[in-house]
Design an enzyme around this catalytic site. Structure first.
Site, PDB file in Angstrom:
ATOM      1  N   TYR A   8       6.513  -9.943   7.267  1.00 26.68           N
ATOM      2  CA  TYR A   8       6.384  -8.495   7.432  1.00 26.68           C
ATOM      3  C   TYR A   8       6.861  -8.077   8.821  1.00 26.68           C
ATOM      4  O   TYR A   8       6.718  -8.828   9.796  1.00 26.68           O
ATOM      5  CB  TYR A   8       4.914  -8.066   7.313  1.00 26.68           C
ATOM      6  N   ASP A  35       0.816  -1.218   0.000  1.00 25.54           N
ATOM      7  CA  ASP A  35       0.000   0.000   0.000  1.00 25.54           C
ATOM      8  C   ASP A  35       0.853   1.273   0.000  1.00 25.54           C
ATOM      9  O   ASP A  35       2.049   1.225   0.277  1.00 25.54           O
ATOM     10  CB  ASP A  35      -0.865   0.026   1.270  1.00 25.54           C
TER      11      ASP A  35
END
Lengths: 267, 267
Positions: free
Chosen positions: B120, B62
């Site tokens: 992540y 994003d």
């Protein structure tokens, strides 16, 4: 600026702790036509407290150098509660400068002259290719780096020495005034490719931390023989030490006003 | 774009590993009139290799999300040695995007569909006042944070679950397709005021990592009862999980194409 006797009587000295990212500034000290940390804080004080005040820092940081907790003071007639001044100033400061704390102190406190100990961090990463995620806060070392070699010379720096060999020639400091005491010097690996040097001392010459960092990096990269560190210090000659490591890796971590420093005991 | 048979025969598939700071980009995926990571890389390929190539990433990140090692592939007729392509492309990339490696791979390799495991990191700092030194890579948590509380719920997330409660409603994923496997989830203190969450899984729903991070932060801040995590997952209802934590704290750390994942054995 003239201040009436009444104003002088009601002047309070405020100590502030400041964090900043130095990337977009020409350093701490005010300079004409340049964006500086001191300039931004004095501007915020003018906008928030409607006074022109001189902000005195514990020392200057160079262009591009960061601070986790720089300390400064200024005198104000403002009646705002000292502890709230940080919040008021932050309203007028850019995103990359923030006042973490504010408190009233005795007018004998001087952010520059009362400082007993300063601690700096120097961050770098080792990679053949420049790494964007570390560009802002780390220097780039594109050579193999042996941390054990760098660690083997740390003790040579500890204690009181004339550090003229670790002072940029642009400085006006007399060779005789180059005596400083380093209380601690460490270097360690912080992640896969990142390293940190941390140094505490009673004060540092111009570019001294960056030249120590540059020298340790060259020792770790095999460019300076670890056995030569003692003679480099003794030489008092800037030409013998390593390169000045880039500003972006340097962060002023802490300024200590209370430290009672233990003197090394003879073994 | 039409390619002649000859060209098709000489097409090579190149796998690249990309690091980027997402702050100034509208995310990975090309969008009209927006600066994107994919767009910058395709532009660099066009300038360096004189070809229009589609770059396929392991997944989209994003706007504002960073990557230490995103993986992507593209097909080229260029005769440049595969291992050198990273250096050539870096000449045409902005400072905040860098290709760390390039290699030729089989045309059966697909950066998106061949990925077995993704990892992540989510970084945040705890402070009443915003801290400039952490603004780019950390989310700001202005409340007291109890790491032990957050750590007490980690096990609830491990394994195969329907994570619909941790998927932003903007997503087109069917509730039934929301089953994912989390291989590991950790959270720890990295420095005085900073914390890191790290999560590995076979894939993640839209905003899933940021919603897990937001939920763990709310558990640590005493806003979500640790005992409710199990029922929040079971509810499959986005409304019951914590807020979506800000993009700036998120970094894609690793994409693994080889992992053989050990299945949990029954006790």
């Amino acid at each position: 600026m003239k201040k009436s006797l009444k104003n002088l009587r009601s002047l309070r000295r405020i100590k502030i702790v400041v964090q900043y990212v130095g990337t977009n500034y020409a350093g701490w000290q005010i300079q004409p036509n340049q964006k500086t940390i001191q300039g931004e804080i004095e501007n915020a004080i003018f906008l928030a407290l409607h006074e022109k005040c001189e902000v005195v820092g514990s020392g200057r940081t160079d262009a591009g150098v960061h601070a986790l907790a720089q300390v400064a003071h200024f005198d104000t007639t403002s009646k705002i509660k000292a502890e709230k001044i940080c919040y008021v100033l932050n309203e007028y400061l850019p995103r990359d400068i923030s006042i973490l704390e504010s408190e009233e102190v005795s007018d004998k406190f001087n952010a520059r002259f009362s400082a007993k100990k300063k601690t700096y961090q120097y961050n770098f990463y080792v990679s053949k290719i420049p790494l964007p995620c570390f560009a802002e806060n780390y220097a780039h070392v594109p050579f193999d780096f042996d941390i054990l070699k760098a660690q083997s010379v740390l003790d040579e720096f500890i204690g009181e020495h004339n550090f003229a060999a670790f002072c940029s020639s642009g400085s006006k400091v007399d060779l005789k005034d180059a005596v400083r005491t380093i209380y601690s010097l460490k270097i360690w690996q912080t992640d896969k490719q990142t390293y940190r040097m941390e140094v505490s001392g009673n004060g540092f010459l111009y570019n001294m931390v960056r030249i120590i960092a540059g020298t340790l990096i060259e020792v770790g990269c095999g460019k300076i023989n670890p056995k030569k560190i003692k003679s480099i210090i003794k030489s008092k000659n800037r030409k013998h030490a390593g390169k000045t490591a880039p500003a972006c890796g340097l962060t002023l971590k802490e300024v200590d006003y209370t430290a009672r420093i233990r003197k090394k005991k003879a073994a």
